[in-house]
Design a protein around this motif. Sequence first.
Motif, PDB file in Angstrom:
ATOM      1  N   GLY A 209       0.826  -1.211   0.000  1.00  0.00           N
ATOM      2  CA  GLY A 209       0.000   0.000   0.000  1.00  0.00           C
ATOM      3  C   GLY A 209       0.862   1.264   0.000  1.00  0.00           C
ATOM      4  N   THR A 210       2.190   1.073   0.124  1.00  0.00           N
ATOM      5  CA  THR A 210       3.123   2.210  -0.016  1.00  0.00           C
ATOM      6  C   THR A 210       4.034   1.912  -1.212  1.00  0.00           C
ATOM      7  OG1 THR A 210       5.028   1.384   1.235  1.00  0.00           O
ATOM      8  CG2 THR A 210       3.208   2.295   2.527  1.00  0.00           C
ATOM      9  N   GLU A 211       4.940   2.858  -1.483  1.00  0.00           N
ATOM     10  CA  GLU A 211       5.812   2.670  -2.653  1.00  0.00           C
ATOM     11  C   GLU A 211       6.962   1.704  -2.398  1.00  0.00           C
ATOM     12  OE1 GLU A 211       7.033   6.495  -4.163  1.00  0.00           O
ATOM     13  OE2 GLU A 211       4.918   7.016  -4.438  1.00  0.00           O
ATOM     14  N   THR A 212       7.141   1.294  -1.148  1.00  0.00           N
ATOM     15  CA  THR A 212       8.246   0.378  -0.847  1.00  0.00           C
ATOM     16  C   THR A 212       7.707  -0.830  -0.089  1.00  0.00           C
ATOM     17  OG1 THR A 212       9.637   2.339  -0.607  1.00  0.00           O
ATOM     18  CG2 THR A 212      10.572   0.249   0.137  1.00  0.00           C
ATOM     19  N   ILE A 213       7.819  -1.982  -0.710  1.00  0.00           N
ATOM     20  CA  ILE A 213       7.319  -3.208  -0.074  1.00  0.00           C
ATOM     21  C   ILE A 213       8.525  -4.099   0.229  1.00  0.00           C
ATOM     22  CG2 ILE A 213       5.811  -5.236  -0.342  1.00  0.00           C
ATOM     23  CD1 ILE A 213       4.158  -3.662  -2.332  1.00  0.00           C
ATOM     24  N   THR A 214       8.595  -4.566   1.476  1.00  0.00           N
ATOM     25  CA  THR A 214       9.718  -5.413   1.887  1.00  0.00           C
ATOM     26  C   THR A 214       9.199  -6.820   2.175  1.00  0.00           C
ATOM     27  OG1 THR A 214      10.786  -3.485   2.832  1.00  0.00           O
ATOM     28  CG2 THR A 214      11.631  -5.627   3.553  1.00  0.00           C
ATOM     29  N   ILE A 215       9.848  -7.789   1.553  1.00  0.00           N
ATOM     30  CA  ILE A 215       9.421  -9.183   1.720  1.00  0.00           C
ATOM     31  C   ILE A 215      10.618  -9.986   2.231  1.00  0.00           C
ATOM     32  CG2 ILE A 215       8.525 -11.231   0.497  1.00  0.00           C
ATOM     33  CD1 ILE A 215       8.059  -8.450  -1.596  1.00  0.00           C
ATOM     34  N   SER A 216      10.480 -10.545   3.428  1.00  0.00           N
ATOM     35  CA  SER A 216      11.554 -11.410   3.934  1.00  0.00           C
ATOM     36  C   SER A 216      11.134 -12.844   3.659  1.00  0.00           C
ATOM     37  CB  SER A 216      11.738 -11.223   5.443  1.00  0.00           C
ATOM     38  OG  SER A 216      11.968  -9.864   5.698  1.00  0.00           O
ATOM     39  N   GLY A 217      11.921 -13.530   2.869  1.00  0.00           N
ATOM     40  CA  GLY A 217      11.543 -14.881   2.436  1.00  0.00           C
ATOM     41  C   GLY A 217      11.403 -15.846   3.603  1.00  0.00           C
ATOM     42  N   VAL A 218      10.440 -16.749   3.510  1.00  0.00           N
ATOM     43  CA  VAL A 218      10.292 -17.823   4.512  1.00  0.00           C
ATOM     44  C   VAL A 218      10.407 -19.155   3.760  1.00  0.00           C
ATOM     45  CG1 VAL A 218       8.831 -16.470   6.082  1.00  0.00           C
ATOM     46  CG2 VAL A 218       7.757 -17.837   4.285  1.00  0.00           C
ATOM     47  N   LYS A 219      10.589 -20.249   4.528  1.00  0.00           N
ATOM     48  CA  LYS A 219      10.830 -21.549   3.882  1.00  0.00           C
ATOM     49  C   LYS A 219       9.549 -22.174   3.346  1.00  0.00           C
ATOM     50  CE  LYS A 219      15.244 -23.190   5.046  1.00  0.00           C
ATOM     51  NZ  LYS A 219      15.870 -22.077   5.768  1.00  0.00           N
ATOM     52  N   LYS A 220       8.438 -21.965   4.064  1.00  0.00           N
ATOM     53  CA  LYS A 220       7.189 -22.659   3.744  1.00  0.00           C
ATOM     54  C   LYS A 220       6.014 -21.786   4.097  1.00  0.00           C
ATOM     55  CE  LYS A 220       7.074 -27.647   4.214  1.00  0.00           C
ATOM     56  NZ  LYS A 220       6.772 -28.705   5.125  1.00  0.00           N
ATOM     57  N   LEU A 221       4.901 -21.983   3.402  1.00  0.00           N
ATOM     58  CA  LEU A 221       3.669 -21.274   3.779  1.00  0.00           C
ATOM     59  C   LEU A 221       2.579 -22.297   4.055  1.00  0.00           C
ATOM     60  CD1 LEU A 221       3.725 -18.447   1.055  1.00  0.00           C
ATOM     61  CD2 LEU A 221       4.287 -18.201   3.481  1.00  0.00           C
ATOM     62  N   HIS A 222       1.746 -21.983   5.030  1.00  0.00           N
ATOM     63  CA  HIS A 222       0.604 -22.873   5.319  1.00  0.00           C
ATOM     64  C   HIS A 222      -0.666 -22.279   4.703  1.00  0.00           C
ATOM     65  CE1 HIS A 222      -0.348 -19.890   8.387  1.00  0.00           C
ATOM     66  NE2 HIS A 222       0.896 -19.984   8.815  1.00  0.00           N
ATOM     67  N   GLY A 223      -1.784 -23.017   4.781  1.00  0.00           N
ATOM     68  CA  GLY A 223      -3.041 -22.530   4.227  1.00  0.00           C
ATOM     69  C   GLY A 223      -3.412 -21.181   4.819  1.00  0.00           C
ATOM     70  N   GLY A 224      -4.023 -20.317   4.028  1.00  0.00           N
ATOM     71  CA  GLY A 224      -4.363 -18.977   4.494  1.00  0.00           C
ATOM     72  C   GLY A 224      -5.849 -18.701   4.357  1.00  0.00           C
ATOM     73  N   HIS A 225      -6.231 -17.484   4.770  1.00  0.00           N
ATOM     74  CA  HIS A 225      -7.634 -17.087   4.725  1.00  0.00           C
ATOM     75  C   HIS A 225      -7.709 -15.601   4.418  1.00  0.00           C
ATOM     76  CE1 HIS A 225     -11.547 -15.805   6.175  1.00  0.00           C
ATOM     77  NE2 HIS A 225     -11.939 -17.042   5.945  1.00  0.00           N
ATOM     78  N   ILE A 226      -8.608 -15.231   3.516  1.00  0.00           N
ATOM     79  CA  ILE A 226      -8.782 -13.802   3.225  1.00  0.00           C
ATOM     80  C   ILE A 226     -10.192 -13.541   2.721  1.00  0.00           C
ATOM     81  CG2 ILE A 226      -8.079 -13.877   0.777  1.00  0.00           C
ATOM     82  CD1 ILE A 226      -6.966 -11.097   3.177  1.00  0.00           C
ATOM     83  N   GLN A 227     -10.669 -12.342   2.989  1.00  0.00           N
ATOM     84  CA  GLN A 227     -11.929 -11.882   2.404  1.00  0.00           C
ATOM     85  C   GLN A 227     -11.572 -10.893   1.301  1.00  0.00           C
ATOM     86  OE1 GLN A 227     -14.563 -10.057   5.233  1.00  0.00           O
ATOM     87  NE2 GLN A 227     -16.129  -9.702   3.705  1.00  0.00           N
ATOM     88  N   VAL A 228     -12.123 -11.099   0.110  1.00  0.00           N
ATOM     89  CA  VAL A 228     -11.827 -10.172  -0.993  1.00  0.00           C
ATOM     90  C   VAL A 228     -12.437  -8.806  -0.657  1.00  0.00           C
ATOM     91  CG1 VAL A 228     -12.028  -9.736  -3.472  1.00  0.00           C
ATOM     92  CG2 VAL A 228     -11.977 -12.101  -2.636  1.00  0.00           C
ATOM     93  N   LEU A 229     -11.654  -7.751  -0.839  1.00  0.00           N
ATOM     94  CA  LEU A 229     -12.173  -6.418  -0.500  1.00  0.00           C
ATOM     95  C   LEU A 229     -13.233  -6.001  -1.524  1.00  0.00           C
ATOM     96  CD1 LEU A 229      -9.636  -3.528  -1.286  1.00  0.00           C
ATOM     97  CD2 LEU A 229      -9.900  -5.597  -2.621  1.00  0.00           C
ATOM     98  N   PRO A 230     -14.104  -5.034  -1.191  1.00  0.00           N
ATOM     99  CA  PRO A 230     -15.161  -4.633  -2.131  1.00  0.00           C
ATOM    100  C   PRO A 230     -14.586  -4.059  -3.435  1.00  0.00           C
ATOM    101  CG  PRO A 230     -15.573  -3.726   0.065  1.00  0.00           C
ATOM    102  CD  PRO A 230     -14.201  -4.321   0.100  1.00  0.00           C
ATOM    103  N   ASP A 231     -15.293  -4.305  -4.510  1.00  0.00           N
ATOM    104  CA  ASP A 231     -14.816  -3.897  -5.837  1.00  0.00           C
ATOM    105  C   ASP A 231     -15.071  -2.401  -6.052  1.00  0.00           C
ATOM    106  OD1 ASP A 231     -14.427  -3.464  -8.602  1.00  0.00           O
ATOM    107  OD2 ASP A 231     -14.686  -5.612  -8.957  1.00  0.00           O
TER     108      ASP A 231
END
Length: 417
Positions: A209-231
Motif C-alpha cells: 500500500g506504499t511505494e516500498t514493499i519489503t518481503i523477507s523470504g520464509v521456507k514454507k507457507l501454510h493454508g491462508g484465509h482472506i476476504q476479498v475487499l469490495p470492488d
Amino acid sequence: MKQMIIEGNHILTGDILIGGAKNSAVALIPASILANGISTITNVPNISDRDALIDILEILNCKINLNNDELKIDTSSLKNALIDEEHSKKLRASYYFMGALLGKEKYVEMYIPGGCNIGARPIDIHLDGFKALGAQVITENNKYILKADKLIGTDIYLRFQSVGATVNLMLASVLAEGTTIIHNAAKEAEIINIADYLISMGAQITGAGTETITISGVKKLHGGHIQVLPDRIEAGTYIILGALIGQNLKIKNIIPKHLEALTSKLKDMGSNIKINKDNILISRVANLKPTNIKTLVYPGFPTDIGQPMSVLLTQANGTSLFEETIWENRMGHVPSLNKMGANIKVKGLTSMIIGPSQLKGCEVTATDLRGGAALVLAGLTASGTTTINDVEHILRGYENIEEKLTQVGAKIKIKEI
Ligand code: EPU
C-alpha cells in the motif's frame, strides 16, 4: 454470443450490493498455489474470470470447493503442468501463475496472457523482476518458460508502478532466500488485500500500500484465509449510473476512501451524492457541470472508471476533457456512444466530450470490459432500446449484472444468440 437488451430511461432506485473486487480476486486465486494445504477465500465475485482461474488450478491438480462466494483451494496434490494456450489466453490475470508457480515450484511453462484489448500490455517489468530474483526467462514463440535453481531476494526498482508486476514479484519472492525490496511499487488497495492473504499463510511482508514493499523470504507457507475487499470499480460504475438516472440509488458494501478520486469529481460536477460509512446514496440532477479528468495510478482517478465516467460527461452542460494516461486504447466505446447520439471527439489519448446530448438506443458492440460497462450505462440512460453485442466482455468483471440492475428497476435482459 451473448446479447444484452436494455429498454432505457427508467429511473433506478433501491440498493445495489457490491461484490468482491475482480482485480484482487484474480490475484488471490493464483496466490493460493504458494500455500501448503487448504486456503479459503471469501467474498469471491461470481465472474467468468474466476471460473477461468479455477480451470487453471484444476490443470495444476488442485482440489477446488466453491460454495457461493467461498472458495476453498487444496494444494496438497499440486502437480506442476503446462498451462496451455487456450487457458493462458482467456484472461490477463493468468500471468499471476508465473509469480506463484515460480515462487513455489521454481518452474513455470505457460503462454502469453490474454485480456482486454486496451493497449500493447507488455510484461517486461514482471520478467525483469523475475530475472533480478535469479530466474531464467525463455520465450519460444508465444510460450514462456521461467525457471530457477533458487530465488534470492534483492532490491527491485519498478520503472512504472505496475499493479501486475508488484503483485507478481510479491508472489515470486515470499519463498525466496533473503529479503526482497520492491521500490516504486503500485499502491492500489488490492495490493494490500493480496499481501494480507500471503501474511495469513505465514509470509513476512511490510509496506504493502506504499511505494516500498519489503518481503523477507520464509521456507514454507501454510493454508491462508482472506476476504476479498469490495470492488471499487464495480462500485464506481454503479455510482456513476446513479448520477445518470438514479433516485436515491444506494451503492452498498463499499469502502468510500477507495472511491475518493471519483466522488470528489462528482461533487465538483454538482451531483447529489451522500457518502456514508460503507455506502453511497446518489440521485441524478438536472444541471451537471462539465469537468476535466486525467487518469492516474492510485490514488488518482482510476483508468478502469474512465470509460463509464465518459457517459456522465455526455450529460454535463458544456465541454469536458478526458485524458487517459495508463492504456493506449481506452476509447473503443466512443464510436458506439457517438452512434447513440453523444458528441465525443477523440485525439490520441484525449477526448473532448460536448454535452449535454440526448442519447438514443440502437445496436452497439462491447469492445472491452469497461467500455462495455459504459455502453450499459448509456443504454440505461438513453430513450428507446439498446442492444449490446459481445456482452461476454462485461461478464468477465461485473457479477450478476442483470439481476443487480433489474432489482433497482432496470429493464434489462441478457440472451444467448
Ligand atoms: N506496463 C509495462 N510493462 C509491464 C507492465 C505494465 O509497460 O511489464 C505498462 C502497461 O502497458 C500499462 C501500464 O504499465 O501502460 C499499467 O499496467 P499495470 O501493470 O499497472 O496494469 P495491469 O496489472 O496489467 C491492472 C488491472 C487493470 C487496470 C490496471 C491499472 C488486473 C488484472 N488488471 O492491470 O484492470 O487497468 O491494473 O490500474 O488487475 C480492468 O479491470 O478493466 C483492467 C484493465
